[in-house]
Design an enzyme around this catalytic site. Structure first.
Site, PDB file in Angstrom:
ATOM      1  N   GLU A   1      96.141  21.894  55.634  1.00  0.00           N
ATOM      2  CA  GLU A   1      96.162  21.455  57.031  1.00  0.00           C
ATOM      3  C   GLU A   1      96.729  20.040  57.080  1.00  0.00           C
ATOM      4  OE1 GLU A   1      95.109  23.155  59.709  1.00  0.00           O
ATOM      5  OE2 GLU A   1      93.577  24.602  59.053  1.00  0.00           O
TER       6      GLU A   1
ATOM      7  N   HIS B   1      92.458  24.991  61.778  1.00  0.00           N
ATOM      8  CA  HIS B   1      92.881  24.286  62.993  1.00  0.00           C
ATOM      9  C   HIS B   1      92.993  25.208  64.204  1.00  0.00           C
ATOM     10  CE1 HIS B   1      97.600  24.704  62.478  1.00  0.00           C
ATOM     11  NE2 HIS B   1      97.000  25.873  62.542  1.00  0.00           N
TER      12      HIS B   1
END
Length: 335
Positions: A274, A246
């Site tokens: 994530e 990310h």
């Protein structure tokens, strides 16, 4: 909701940065640590933290008004259940994160969010003339604060991940971009026969020694410094990437994943930790985290379909997604 109530709620949102900054100041001063010993007057606290007495009182009473502290008679303050989370020794301490997000360099990046929205460019680089990772290399004191903030999430996150995902079938687990090794230490402590590789930038892994020694893992874990855009160590049958992809756009994320694909053992697995973005009108936390990625490192949070496309481009295939609290465990396999 009527128009007046809606406007009042919206105004509270607009002014949210004021509360965030007030909490940051309290965390930086260590107010909760001093109050953990019992109630204290604002003047006594001012002497303990080297602050201007009347100004500190104004901060404390504002925090008491929103339930972070409690104000008693004679300007005596104590911790509320909410404020306990600002203690540095709290199990789920928010203090390291509060200290980091209130730093001037971090706020300055968010101050350029409009630039990112208009241009698609990274707000941090626009504000500082360099990316956040290079900035922290050039300002090592900020790297220390950042490392503490990231490490503060690991105990709760590791417990949730270990409850959701079984690592016991792996011989050699590599944490790619694993910081100072807190997550890898938790995985290895849970699986006594495993060995580990901690991989990150050289200046990061060199700070991992004390943690690994304190966890009695120095003989089972090797620390390796390098650049995951170029190559990662070979031989691991599990590659763990926690909050790595990310931070980067698709091109750079694919480069990281290709490094893993070249190095992973046949039959190995990629374990990506994530937050998977929720459908429209849901999942505010991850979607504001996505704005943080836009403003600060220049990356993005992703949907399950977007992860699948990343993996395919790098030679992996998405196998399954398992919720684990505030994070998801995304397993991929070599295609």
């Amino acid at each position: 909701m009527d128009e007046k109530a809606a406007a009042a709620d919206l105004m509270q949102m607009v002014n949210g940065y004021q509360l965030s900054q007030a909490i940051c100041v309290a965390a930086t001063l260590g107010i909760a640590d001093h109050l953990s010993k019992g109630a204290c007057s604002s003047d006594e606290l001012a002497a303990l933290v080297d602050a201007h007495p009347q100004s500190l009182y104004r901060l404390l009473r504002a925090l008491a008004a929103v339930g972070v502290l409690h104000e008693g008679g004679a300007r005596q303050f104590s911790l509320t259940p909410l404020g306990q989370g600002l203690r540095s020794d709290a199990e789920h301490s928010v203090a390291p994160w509060a200290r980091m997000v209130g730093r001037a360099y971090y706020r300055d990046a968010w101050g350029e969010l409009l630039h990112s929205v208009r241009t698609g460019e990274n707000a941090f680089a626009h504000a500082h003339g360099t990316g956040v990772w290079q900035y922290r290399i050039d300002h090592p004191e900020e790297s220390v604060i950042f490392d503490r903030a990231m490490s503060s999430f690991v105990p709760a996150l590791a417990a949730a991940v270990l409850a959701a995902y079984d690592f016991s079938g792996f011989e050699l687990v590599m944490d790619v971009g694993g910081g100072q090794g807190a997550l890898l230490a938790a995985i290895l402590a849970h699986n006594q026969s495993q060995r580990g590789i901690l991989f990150d930038q050289p200046q990061v892994v060199e700070r991992a020694g004390p943690l690994l020694r304190s966890a009695s893992l120095a003989d089972r874990c090797t620390s390796v410094g390098g650049d995951f855009f170029v190559a990662v160590p070979e031989g691991a049958d599990a590659h763990v990437l926690k909050w790595i992809l990310h931070d980067w756009d698709d091109e750079r994320s694919i480069a990281i994943l290709k490094s893993c694909r070249r190095a992973i053992r046949p039959g190995g697995k990629l374990v990506v930790l994530e937050a998977v973005l929720a459908p429209p009108n849901e999942g505010a936390r991850a979607k504001f985290a996505d704005l943080n990625m836009l403003a600060v490192p220049g990356g993005q949070e992703r949907t399950e379909d977007e992860f699948a496309r990343l993996f395919q481009a790098a030679g992996f295939s998405l196998a399954r997604v398992m919720p684990a609290g505030r994070i998801d465990v995304i397993e991929a396999r070599p295609a």
